[in-house]
Design a protein around this motif. Structure first.
Motif, PDB file in Angstrom:
ATOM      1  N   CYS A  20       2.265   3.244  13.261  1.00  0.00           N
ATOM      2  CA  CYS A  20       1.865   2.204  12.208  1.00  0.00           C
ATOM      3  C   CYS A  20       0.999   1.040  12.943  1.00  0.00           C
TER       4      CYS A  20
ATOM      5  N   GLU B  52      -3.692  10.068   5.034  1.00  0.00           N
ATOM      6  CA  GLU B  52      -5.125   9.243   4.610  1.00  0.00           C
ATOM      7  C   GLU B  52      -5.038   8.018   5.035  1.00  0.00           C
ATOM      8  N   LYS B  53      -3.718   7.117   5.093  1.00  0.00           N
ATOM      9  CA  LYS B  53      -3.752   5.785   5.511  1.00  0.00           C
ATOM     10  C   LYS B  53      -3.973   5.734   7.172  1.00  0.00           C
ATOM     11  N   TYR B  54      -3.446   6.579   7.812  1.00  0.00           N
ATOM     12  CA  TYR B  54      -3.297   6.402   9.370  1.00  0.00           C
ATOM     13  C   TYR B  54      -4.352   7.457   9.934  1.00  0.00           C
TER      14      TYR B  54
ATOM     15  N   GLY C  65       0.846  -1.079   0.078  1.00  0.00           N
ATOM     16  CA  GLY C  65       0.023   0.064   0.032  1.00  0.00           C
ATOM     17  C   GLY C  65       0.833   1.315   0.001  1.00  0.00           C
TER      18      GLY C  65
ATOM     19  N   THR D 132       0.443   9.162   3.903  1.00  0.00           N
ATOM     20  CA  THR D 132       0.328   8.757   5.385  1.00  0.00           C
ATOM     21  C   THR D 132      -0.843   9.017   6.259  1.00  0.00           C
TER      22      THR D 132
END
Length: 58
Positions: free
Chosen positions: A57, A47-49, A14, A45
């Motif tokens: 993470c 948006e992902k977390y 990803g 980053t």
């Protein structure tokens, strides 16, 4: 060959591709100014977390 393997592994994990982002921007949004590579990865980053609410993470 090695770069293709790395790209494949990044896709699985990803990790977004800055070069793919630039190609997409040129083809589909030529009027937009691209983000710097640092800004691009920061946005991905966030948006992902969770938009900065998570600082790790796991």
């Amino acid at each position: 060959m090695w770069s293709k393997i790395c790209s494949f592994l990044h896709d699985i994990a990803g990790v977004p591709s800055y070069n793919r982002y630039l190609e997409h921007l040129v083809q589909h949004h030529p009027e937009q100014k691209p983000l710097s590579e640092k800004e691009f990865h920061r946005q991905a980053t966030d948006e992902k977390y969770g938009g900065g609410s998570i600082r790790r993470c796991c």
